[in-house]
Write a protein that holds these residues in place. Structure first.
Motif, PDB file in Angstrom:
ATOM      1  N   ALA A 163       0.826  -1.207   0.000  1.00 42.15           N
ATOM      2  CA  ALA A 163       0.000   0.000   0.000  1.00 42.15           C
ATOM      3  C   ALA A 163       0.857   1.253   0.000  1.00 42.15           C
ATOM      4  CB  ALA A 163      -0.927  -0.008   1.216  1.00 42.15           C
ATOM      5  N   SER A 164       1.986   1.211   0.737  1.00 37.70           N
ATOM      6  CA  SER A 164       2.885   2.359   0.774  1.00 37.70           C
ATOM      7  C   SER A 164       3.478   2.635  -0.601  1.00 37.70           C
ATOM      8  CB  SER A 164       3.995   2.105   1.795  1.00 37.70           C
ATOM      9  OG  SER A 164       4.904   3.181   1.818  1.00 37.70           O
ATOM     10  N   LEU A 165       3.860   1.578  -1.304  1.00 38.17           N
ATOM     11  CA  LEU A 165       4.409   1.750  -2.653  1.00 38.17           C
ATOM     12  C   LEU A 165       3.337   2.255  -3.615  1.00 38.17           C
ATOM     13  CD1 LEU A 165       6.625  -1.456  -2.852  1.00 38.17           C
ATOM     14  CD2 LEU A 165       7.433   0.898  -2.817  1.00 38.17           C
ATOM     15  N   LYS A 166       2.111   1.771  -3.434  1.00 43.69           N
ATOM     16  CA  LYS A 166       1.026   2.229  -4.304  1.00 43.69           C
ATOM     17  C   LYS A 166       0.747   3.713  -4.109  1.00 43.69           C
ATOM     18  CE  LYS A 166      -1.626  -1.976  -5.198  1.00 43.69           C
ATOM     19  NZ  LYS A 166      -2.931  -2.643  -5.014  1.00 43.69           N
ATOM     20  N   ASP A 167       0.905   4.201  -2.869  1.00 41.39           N
ATOM     21  CA  ASP A 167       0.700   5.621  -2.638  1.00 41.39           C
ATOM     22  C   ASP A 167       1.678   6.470  -3.445  1.00 41.39           C
ATOM     23  OD1 ASP A 167      -1.371   5.195  -0.944  1.00 41.39           O
ATOM     24  OD2 ASP A 167      -0.159   5.257   0.884  1.00 41.39           O
ATOM     25  N   GLU A 168       2.848   5.925  -3.704  1.00 40.43           N
ATOM     26  CA  GLU A 168       3.866   6.678  -4.427  1.00 40.43           C
ATOM     27  C   GLU A 168       3.704   6.573  -5.940  1.00 40.43           C
ATOM     28  OE1 GLU A 168       7.803   5.787  -3.021  1.00 40.43           O
ATOM     29  OE2 GLU A 168       7.076   5.308  -1.033  1.00 40.43           O
ATOM     30  N   ILE A 169       3.378   5.393  -6.434  1.00 40.66           N
ATOM     31  CA  ILE A 169       3.327   5.215  -7.889  1.00 40.66           C
ATOM     32  C   ILE A 169       2.013   4.631  -8.377  1.00 40.66           C
ATOM     33  CG2 ILE A 169       5.815   4.898  -8.075  1.00 40.66           C
ATOM     34  CD1 ILE A 169       5.320   1.895  -8.296  1.00 40.66           C
ATOM     35  N   GLY A 170       1.191   4.115  -7.481  1.00 41.64           N
ATOM     36  CA  GLY A 170       0.006   3.370  -7.906  1.00 41.64           C
ATOM     37  C   GLY A 170      -0.990   4.189  -8.677  1.00 41.64           C
ATOM     38  N   HIS A 171      -1.213   5.478  -8.266  1.00 41.76           N
ATOM     39  CA  HIS A 171      -2.234   6.268  -8.932  1.00 41.76           C
ATOM     40  C   HIS A 171      -1.851   6.592 -10.360  1.00 41.76           C
ATOM     41  CE1 HIS A 171       0.632   9.300  -7.514  1.00 41.76           C
ATOM     42  NE2 HIS A 171       0.136  10.120  -8.426  1.00 41.76           N
ATOM     43  N   ARG A 172      -0.557   6.640 -10.637  1.00 46.29           N
ATOM     44  CA  ARG A 172      -0.131   6.878 -12.018  1.00 46.29           C
ATOM     45  C   ARG A 172      -0.457   5.683 -12.892  1.00 46.29           C
ATOM     46  NH1 ARG A 172       3.493   9.271  -8.689  1.00 46.29           N
ATOM     47  NH2 ARG A 172       3.897  11.465  -9.073  1.00 46.29           N
ATOM     48  N   ASN A 179      -5.445  17.841 -14.042  1.00 42.46           N
ATOM     49  CA  ASN A 179      -6.837  17.729 -13.591  1.00 42.46           C
ATOM     50  C   ASN A 179      -7.718  17.298 -14.745  1.00 42.46           C
ATOM     51  OD1 ASN A 179      -8.144  20.238 -14.894  1.00 42.46           O
ATOM     52  ND2 ASN A 179      -6.378  21.104 -13.817  1.00 42.46           N
ATOM     53  N   ARG A 180      -8.898  16.838 -14.409  1.00 45.54           N
ATOM     54  CA  ARG A 180      -9.797  16.264 -15.415  1.00 45.54           C
ATOM     55  C   ARG A 180     -10.331  17.312 -16.385  1.00 45.54           C
ATOM     56  NH1 ARG A 180     -12.682  12.107 -17.058  1.00 45.54           N
ATOM     57  NH2 ARG A 180     -14.754  12.470 -17.880  1.00 45.54           N
ATOM     58  N   ASP A 181     -10.630  18.524 -15.906  1.00 49.75           N
ATOM     59  CA  ASP A 181     -11.152  19.551 -16.808  1.00 49.75           C
ATOM     60  C   ASP A 181     -10.159  19.849 -17.926  1.00 49.75           C
ATOM     61  OD1 ASP A 181     -13.524  19.781 -15.450  1.00 49.75           O
ATOM     62  OD2 ASP A 181     -12.836  21.414 -14.168  1.00 49.75           O
ATOM     63  N   LEU A 182      -8.895  19.985 -17.555  1.00 51.39           N
ATOM     64  CA  LEU A 182      -7.872  20.239 -18.571  1.00 51.39           C
ATOM     65  C   LEU A 182      -7.750  19.052 -19.517  1.00 51.39           C
ATOM     66  CD1 LEU A 182      -5.584  21.942 -19.732  1.00 51.39           C
ATOM     67  CD2 LEU A 182      -4.052  20.944 -18.017  1.00 51.39           C
ATOM     68  N   ILE A 205      -9.349  10.377 -22.958  1.00 54.56           N
ATOM     69  CA  ILE A 205      -8.727  11.596 -22.440  1.00 54.56           C
ATOM     70  C   ILE A 205      -7.331  11.264 -21.948  1.00 54.56           C
ATOM     71  CG2 ILE A 205     -10.945  12.636 -21.800  1.00 54.56           C
ATOM     72  CD1 ILE A 205     -10.384  11.832 -18.912  1.00 54.56           C
ATOM     73  N   PHE A 206      -6.538  12.313 -21.729  1.00 56.84           N
ATOM     74  CA  PHE A 206      -5.217  12.108 -21.162  1.00 56.84           C
ATOM     75  C   PHE A 206      -5.346  11.630 -19.702  1.00 56.84           C
ATOM     76  CE2 PHE A 206      -4.172  15.241 -24.495  1.00 56.84           C
ATOM     77  CZ  PHE A 206      -3.143  14.552 -25.129  1.00 56.84           C
ATOM     78  N   PRO A 207      -4.468  10.722 -19.250  1.00 55.35           N
ATOM     79  CA  PRO A 207      -4.517  10.290 -17.845  1.00 55.35           C
ATOM     80  C   PRO A 207      -4.337  11.478 -16.902  1.00 55.35           C
ATOM     81  CG  PRO A 207      -3.107   8.839 -19.138  1.00 55.35           C
ATOM     82  CD  PRO A 207      -3.443   9.992 -20.026  1.00 55.35           C
ATOM     83  N   VAL A 208      -5.125  11.483 -15.841  1.00 57.87           N
ATOM     84  CA  VAL A 208      -5.085  12.588 -14.877  1.00 57.87           C
ATOM     85  C   VAL A 208      -4.221  12.167 -13.694  1.00 57.87           C
ATOM     86  CG1 VAL A 208      -6.434  14.071 -13.369  1.00 57.87           C
ATOM     87  CG2 VAL A 208      -7.352  13.390 -15.589  1.00 57.87           C
ATOM     88  N   MET A 209      -3.112  12.919 -13.473  1.00 58.08           N
ATOM     89  CA  MET A 209      -2.209  12.677 -12.347  1.00 58.08           C
ATOM     90  C   MET A 209      -1.947  14.014 -11.685  1.00 58.08           C
ATOM     91  SD  MET A 209       0.491   9.965 -13.908  1.00 58.08           S
ATOM     92  CE  MET A 209      -0.072   8.447 -14.702  1.00 58.08           C
ATOM     93  N   PRO A 210      -2.495  14.224 -10.492  1.00 50.82           N
ATOM     94  CA  PRO A 210      -2.354  15.538  -9.843  1.00 50.82           C
ATOM     95  C   PRO A 210      -0.910  15.970  -9.655  1.00 50.82           C
ATOM     96  CG  PRO A 210      -4.003  14.208  -8.738  1.00 50.82           C
ATOM     97  CD  PRO A 210      -3.318  13.314  -9.719  1.00 50.82           C
TER      98      PRO A 210
END
Length: 941
Positions: A619-628, A681-684, A859-864
């Motif tokens: 879970a710790s590793l996912k917090d760093e790279i998982g959302h991408r 962001n998603r709007d962009l 759409i392009f992937p959204v990564m904050p």
């Protein structure tokens, strides 16, 4: 030419001049005058009335050229002319022509008074002349070689309203003459007395009447069925859709300045499907519009079930057309089985399945149309209605098999349901038939020869030892198969709530081993084999390993009274010590099992702790790279859903590990545009995707032109060779490419030639600031708002330029991004390549606005967080590798936990069995000795 002139003086101040030559007469009439008039000729003045004047004029003009004039209507004419003839004009088809056309012959040099279109004084009056009027229709231009004669008349001069010399041609009053587009040529001709021919030609151009426009639509340009309903099936590309535009009279209306079209399918007011920016072709005569090779995709067809009637709307730049159509679902692709009762875990032989309802969907999620035939093959199941495997989809989109399937496989076996459509397997599911065990309880290991086995109990239980009480009724009976137990061979004994009692079976008189098979009469695989040792002694033995033996009785008919044992004799034969030893042994076994259970529980507890620790690290590793990874996977999944595109094929090849660029498409394939960058962001993301359009978002990016050429090749006739390149791989995957797809070659792009911020990881372009001062709501330039991963930052062309300088600068240029439409409009004087606003506004170039609303799927992937936050380019790969290693550890730990749970469960079952045995033995020991001896007495009293 010798000429002379004489003057004619008109009375009063009207003034007129007559110049007479030998070959010509020229009249210059300033004002109208009345007869008689004074004429000075050779210095002699004479008075002429109208007849004398006309006689002289005919005599003088006989040798002079003349011309034909067609009279036109004008208010105030002495002659009433119905309508006007629009010579040398362009009119619309259906123009109401006048009922008659009037022509006159005038001297060529005569100039009539400008105030009157009908000047009766300069009309040549000769009753011997005859005028012909011919009307020709030229379908195309005026030089068309195939002119058609549509009217011809000869007329003598006549008079009307006291005016002589009029050639009046009557036209039809019922219908318009000008219904067909083209050029109408009116030719008037007169043969004079000297055989010369005077001609006059006037033209009228008729264009199609766009006010009465109607459309004709056809599939594959087949116009034989006039305005037939267009049939469309999802998943099947529309190869050619042809459109024509006609007016009320059948004249084709040309398509002008048409390059793209938007096709929409409407179900009432609902938009069911839409395909945008489709390129169109025009025929050489511009009268037919061709739209080729496009696919519809929608999951809303259930709204127009069951007739699937809709309207097909084609929107062009200057017009729209609507045409009735039928949009049918695609072929069966997915089947969902309604298993609300989870019956696949509870199937028992002979059971009729009451809730087998198959939902049949196409690849877009629509229920397939009614009447679609499927082949339902079964193994271990049979159809109750005996109607065979061909089953049709009902009006709701289901194959209803409720109450139609019966389980015919035995206990512990498997049943299989496989469904085909046109030899393609679309559904397969295997079901485990309930596992049941048949066992006998309280069966002796040995017994004396010639005795009877009495009240042997058989039980049917599941894997956990629980008796299956559903084994009950006339269809559930027990049979015995044995050559040694003649009296029970072939008999059937009914099960009651999972139990069956064999009341009595005689043991052979000779010592040896008796074997017999007890089995379920209808499900012979549910059986148990029993072997009993037959001995010659009359004593009953106690078995310390198993339960106490049931009663073994001698048949009274074969024994004498002196052979029977009394209770005191039997009691002396039984040893209480043996029973106590058996109890002690069973107790020790239970204690040993308890110890093993505790060990397994401690192991499970330890493994659970280890599992939680590994899960926390993952879970710790996912917090760093998982959302991408997750954002890109969502975009990748959306691309895969665009069946028929090259991008979907590439993603599928990557998923199946079959895509090896170095072998199939060389190694210069970079990827799909939508997957090569991320945004904050998603709007962009949504607005950039709308600006580019779906085709550009799904464009394949290569490094070189050679790589692009390797995607496909063509046969000698110019057709795509589907056995080569990406089309071959698409065919292997069963998802053929059915639409055009763009390929972007990085080496062929003219790169950005300005400065780059090399000191930041994203290497953004140093573009000049678009405003002299910061405008409200300005977010930046789109090309710099795209974030690149560490891997994509390393992609460079042969000239040393990166993706931002080539691909994204080519796609966005200096596109500006604003918060709101109002902010964007305020900055319009400073726009170069257009602008977008996050609330939906789009300006494309000078003066072009894109209105409306759309929410694109790709759409392009959204990564904050931008990829800059990673300390090192290899950091993401290291962490992914570490996370995969932790997942392997987690899988190993989970397998160990599963195995420990299974061992613990087996030990618990074994302990329960031993405990039941111990309790039964203890109960026997607690009974009075007489009762105990009665239970185990070998003699039938």
């Amino acid at each position: 030419m010798n000429s002379f002139s004489r003057s004619i003086e008109c009375p009063g101040d009207q003034g007129c001049l007559l110049e007479v030559g030998q070959d010509s007469v020229h009249l210059n009439i300033k004002e109208s005058f009345s007869f008689p008039i004074s004429v000075i000729d050779d210095n002699k003045c004479q008075t002429m009335d109208e007849d004398s004047w006309c006689q002289m004029l005919r005599k003088k003009s006989a040798k002079a050229p003349a011309c034909i004039e067609v009279l036109r209507n004008s208010q105030g004419n002495d002659l009433a002319i119905d309508g006007d003839v629009p010579f040398e004009k362009v009119i619309a088809a259906g123009y109401n022509h006048p009922r008659e056309i009037i022509a006159v012959i005038r001297p060529q040099n005569a100039t009539t008074c400008s105030t009157s279109l009908l000047d009766k004084r300069y009309i040549v009056k000769d009753d011997d002349l005859e005028m012909a009027m011919e009307i020709y229709h030229l379908p195309g231009s005026k030089d068309h070689p195939r002119a058609k004669l549509i009217y011809k008349k000869l007329k003598k001069p006549s008079s009307c309203n006291s005016i002589n010399g009029l050639y009046i041609f009557q036209l039809s009053e019922e219908t318009s003459m000008f219904t067909k587009s083209g050029v109408y040529s009116f030719i008037f001709s007169v043969r004079c007395r000297d055989s010369t021919v005077i001609k006059h030609e006037s033209r009228i151009t008729v264009r199609p009447n766009s006010n009465t426009r109607h459309w004709q639509l056809s599939c594959d340009a087949d116009w034989s069925a006039d305005n037939a309903v267009v049939d469309i099936r999802l998943g099947m590309p529309v190869r050619c859709l042809a459109a024509r535009s006609h007016d009320l009279y059948g004249n084709g209306i040309p398509f002008l300045d048409v390059h793209k079209a938007v096709i929409t399918i409407l179900g009432g007011d609902d938009i069911l499907a839409q395909v945008k920016d489709i390129k169109v072709d025009l025929s050489t005569d511009l009268l037919t519009l061709y739209i080729r090779d496009f696919l519809f995709k929608t999951n809303k067809l259930d709204r127009v079930r069951p007739n699937y009637e809709a309207m097909l709307k084609i929107s062009l730049s200057d017009s729209e057309l609507s045409h009735p159509c039928k949009v049918k679902p695609g072929l069966p692709s997915t089947i969902n089985m309604d298993m609300s009762l989870a019956w696949e875990k509870n199937l028992t032989p002979g059971e009729v399945i009451d809730d087998a309802l198959l939902e049949v969907l196409d690849h877009c999620g629509n229920h397939v149309e009614e009447g679609m035939e499927l082949i339902v093959n079964t193994v271990g199941l049979s159809f109750v209605d005996k109607c065979g495997p061909v089953r049709k989809v009902n009006s709701e989109g289901f194959v209803d098999l409720r109450g139609m399937l019966k389980v015919v496989s035995g206990f512990g076996s498997e049943a299989c349901l496989t469904i085909f459509h046109h030899k393609k397997k679309i559904f397969n599911r295997t079901f485990q038939i309930a596992i049941r065990n048949l066992k006998a309880v309280k069966v002796p290991e040995s017994c004396p020869a010639g005795t009877f086995l009495e009240n042997i109990i058989f039980e049917v239980s599941d894997c956990d030892g629980v008796i299956d009480e559903s084994i009950h009724g006339l269809q559930h009976t027990l049979s015995i198969r044995s050559n040694q137990l003649k009296d029970v061979q072939g008999a059937q004994y009914a099960f009651e709530h999972g139990r069956c009692v064999l009341p009595r079976a005689q043991v052979p008189n000779e010592p040896g081993t008796v074997s017999f098979v007890a089995y379920h009469t209808h499900f012979s695989d549910l059986e148990t084999i029993i072997q009993i040792h037959v001995y010659a002694l009359d004593l009953v033995r106690v078995n310390s390993e198993n339960d106490f033996e049931p009663i073994c009785s001698y048949p009274t008919s074969s024994l004498s009274s002196q052979d029977l044992l009394s209770p005191s004799q039997l009691a002396s034969c039984q040893s209480v010590r043996y029973i106590e030893d058996a109890l002690r042994k069973v107790s020790d076994e239970i204690e040993s099992i308890d110890s093993n259970i505790r060990s397994e529980e401690e192991m499970i507890k330890f493994l659970d702790s280890q599992k939680k620790s590994v899960e926390n690290r993952i879970a710790s590793l996912k917090d760093e790279i998982g959302h991408r990874v997750g954002a890109k996977e969502i975009t990748r999944h959306k691309i895969e859903e665009n069946v028929g595109t090259a991008a979907a094929v590439l993603c599928n090849l990557s998923n199946h590990k079959a895509y090896e660029p170095g072998r199939s498409f060389k190694d210069e394939v970079v990827g799909i545009v939508a997957l090569l960058g991320t945004v904050a962001n998603r709007d962009l993301s949504r607005m950039l995707s709308v600006y580019l359009g779906e085709d550009n978002m799904l464009a394949v990016v290569c490094k070189t032109q050679d790589a692009a050429n390797y995607f496909e090749k063509y046969d000698t006739e110019g057709n795509v060779d589907i056995r080569f390149g990406i089309h071959q791989e698409a065919a292997k995957l069963g998802v053929p490419i059915s639409r055009r797809f763009p390929i972007i070659c990085l080496d062929e792009i003219r790169p950005y030639n300005g400065d780059v911020f090399w000191n930041i990881r994203q290497k953004k372009l140093n573009l000049p600031f678009p405003h002299s001062k910061t405008h409200k709501g300005f977010r930046g330039l789109a090309v710099n708002l795209i974030n690149l991963s560490a891997e994509n930052l390393e992609i460079i062309t042969s000239s040393g330029h990166g993706l931002r300088e080539t691909l994204f600068y080519r796609l966005f240029g200096e596109l500006q991004v604003y918060e709101t439409r109002n902010d964007m409009r305020q900055a319009m004087p400073h726009l170069r390549n257009g602008a977008i606003s996050l609330d939906g506004g789009i300006i494309k170039g000078d003066g072009m606005l894109l209105l409306g609303y759309s929410d694109p799927e790709i759409i392009f992937p959204v990564m904050p967080d931008a990829p800059d936050i990673l300390e090192d380019p290899e950091d993401v790969f290291t962490k992914v590798k570490k996370m995969n290693a932790e997942k392997s550890v987690l899988e190993t730990v989970e397998n160990k936990i599963r195995k420990a749970e299974e061992n613990r469960q087996k030990l618990v079952m074994k302990r329960n069995k031993k405990k039941r045995k111990f309790d039964e033995m203890a109960e026997v020991m607690s009974q009075p000795s007489g009762s105990q001896l009665d239970q185990y007495h070998p003699v039938s009293q």
